[in-house]
Design a protein around this motif. Structure first.
Motif, PDB file in Angstrom:
ATOM      1  N   UNK A  27       0.820  -1.221   0.000  1.00  0.00           N
ATOM      2  CA  UNK A  27       0.000   0.000   0.000  1.00  0.00           C
ATOM      3  C   UNK A  27       0.851   1.267   0.000  1.00  0.00           C
ATOM      4  N   UNK A  28       2.079   1.173   0.489  1.00  0.00           N
ATOM      5  CA  UNK A  28       2.938   2.358   0.482  1.00  0.00           C
ATOM      6  C   UNK A  28       3.315   2.752  -0.946  1.00  0.00           C
ATOM      7  N   UNK A  29       3.545   1.778  -1.802  1.00  0.00           N
ATOM      8  CA  UNK A  29       3.854   2.074  -3.210  1.00  0.00           C
ATOM      9  C   UNK A  29       2.607   2.608  -3.911  1.00  0.00           C
ATOM     10  N   UNK A 111      13.200   0.866  -9.510  1.00  0.00           N
ATOM     11  CA  UNK A 111      13.877   1.693  -8.517  1.00  0.00           C
ATOM     12  C   UNK A 111      14.391   2.994  -9.129  1.00  0.00           C
ATOM     13  N   UNK A 112      14.833   2.952 -10.386  1.00  0.00           N
ATOM     14  CA  UNK A 112      15.341   4.165 -11.019  1.00  0.00           C
ATOM     15  C   UNK A 112      14.252   5.225 -11.094  1.00  0.00           C
ATOM     16  N   UNK A 113      13.004   4.823 -11.270  1.00  0.00           N
ATOM     17  CA  UNK A 113      11.903   5.790 -11.325  1.00  0.00           C
ATOM     18  C   UNK A 113      11.700   6.443  -9.961  1.00  0.00           C
ATOM     19  N   UNK A 114      11.870   5.667  -8.903  1.00  0.00           N
ATOM     20  CA  UNK A 114      11.765   6.215  -7.551  1.00  0.00           C
ATOM     21  C   UNK A 114      12.844   7.274  -7.336  1.00  0.00           C
ATOM     22  N   UNK A 115      14.034   7.015  -7.822  1.00  0.00           N
ATOM     23  CA  UNK A 115      15.131   7.974  -7.676  1.00  0.00           C
ATOM     24  C   UNK A 115      14.870   9.225  -8.504  1.00  0.00           C
ATOM     25  N   UNK A 116      14.418   9.048  -9.733  1.00  0.00           N
ATOM     26  CA  UNK A 116      14.115  10.199 -10.593  1.00  0.00           C
ATOM     27  C   UNK A 116      13.012  11.053  -9.974  1.00  0.00           C
ATOM     28  N   UNK A 117      11.968  10.423  -9.478  1.00  0.00           N
ATOM     29  CA  UNK A 117      10.883  11.174  -8.843  1.00  0.00           C
ATOM     30  C   UNK A 117      11.370  11.907  -7.591  1.00  0.00           C
ATOM     31  N   UNK A 118      12.293  11.314  -6.871  1.00  0.00           N
ATOM     32  CA  UNK A 118      12.862  11.983  -5.699  1.00  0.00           C
ATOM     33  C   UNK A 118      13.645  13.223  -6.106  1.00  0.00           C
ATOM     34  N   UNK A 148       7.257  10.757  -2.081  1.00  0.00           N
ATOM     35  CA  UNK A 148       8.655  10.335  -1.907  1.00  0.00           C
ATOM     36  C   UNK A 148       8.822   9.574  -0.592  1.00  0.00           C
ATOM     37  N   UNK A 149       8.263  10.125   0.477  1.00  0.00           N
ATOM     38  CA  UNK A 149       8.376   9.458   1.781  1.00  0.00           C
ATOM     39  C   UNK A 149       7.764   8.059   1.715  1.00  0.00           C
TER      40      UNK A 149
END
Length: 167
Positions: A27-29, A111-118, A148-149
């Motif tokens: 649910x966090x994602x 994971x790269x998308x998480x980094x880009x969004x951050x 992000x969190x």
């Protein structure tokens, strides 16, 4: 089937030649995904609302032109405002489309998308802190920070780690 020493967490179905099942999305994602979607929509609404202040922008430019002794006509100022607003809107739509792409890739476990969004959220936060913005700009950045969190909480980290070997 025994585990390979090189890949201790390698799914058994993948080792047998079958595609591995995707890990369950926490649910966090999901929350992070929807936060980024909401941030994008809020940002686009703010971008479209700039058209409501077109006359105020043109008046400000006219006053500035008069005070500085500029030689621009009212027609040239109107044209410059229109061009600037259209270019800004096109840029906002392109950025929103990329933001949506990254949000969907985040949801898929990239994971790269998480980094880009951050990184994009950090830049958005900096622009809000050093520049002038609207209430929608502040709301958009707060929602993105929440995304992000959520994307870095423990269940999200486990999801990204589990999704990596499947690809």
């Amino acid at each position: 089937m025994t585990e390979s020493p090189n890949y201790p967490n390698y799914p058994e179905s993948a080792a047998a030649g079958r595609p591995a099942a995707a890990p369950a999305r926490p649910s966090t994602v999901e929350g992070a995904f929807w936060a980024f979607i909401a941030s994008t929509v809020i940002g686009l609404v703010g971008g479209f609302l700039i058209f409501a202040s077109r006359d105020a922008i043109a008046d400000t430019l006219r006053n500035s032109n008069r005070q500085s002794g500029g030689s621009l006509t009212d027609a040239q100022i109107d044209q410059a405002v229109t061009i600037t607003m259209v270019v800004a809107l096109v840029i906002a739509v392109v950025i929103a489309a990329l933001y949506l792409l990254f949000a969907f890739k985040l949801r898929a476990g990239r994971n790269w998308a998480r980094i880009v969004l951050t990184v994009i959220t950090a830049l958005q936060l900096l622009s809000v802190l050093v520049g002038q913005t609207t209430v929608l700009g502040y709301i958009s950045v707060v929602v993105a920070v929440i995304g992000v969190v959520l994307s870095f909480l423990t269940p999200s980290n486990a999801y990204f780690a589990a999704a990596k070997p499947i690809r």
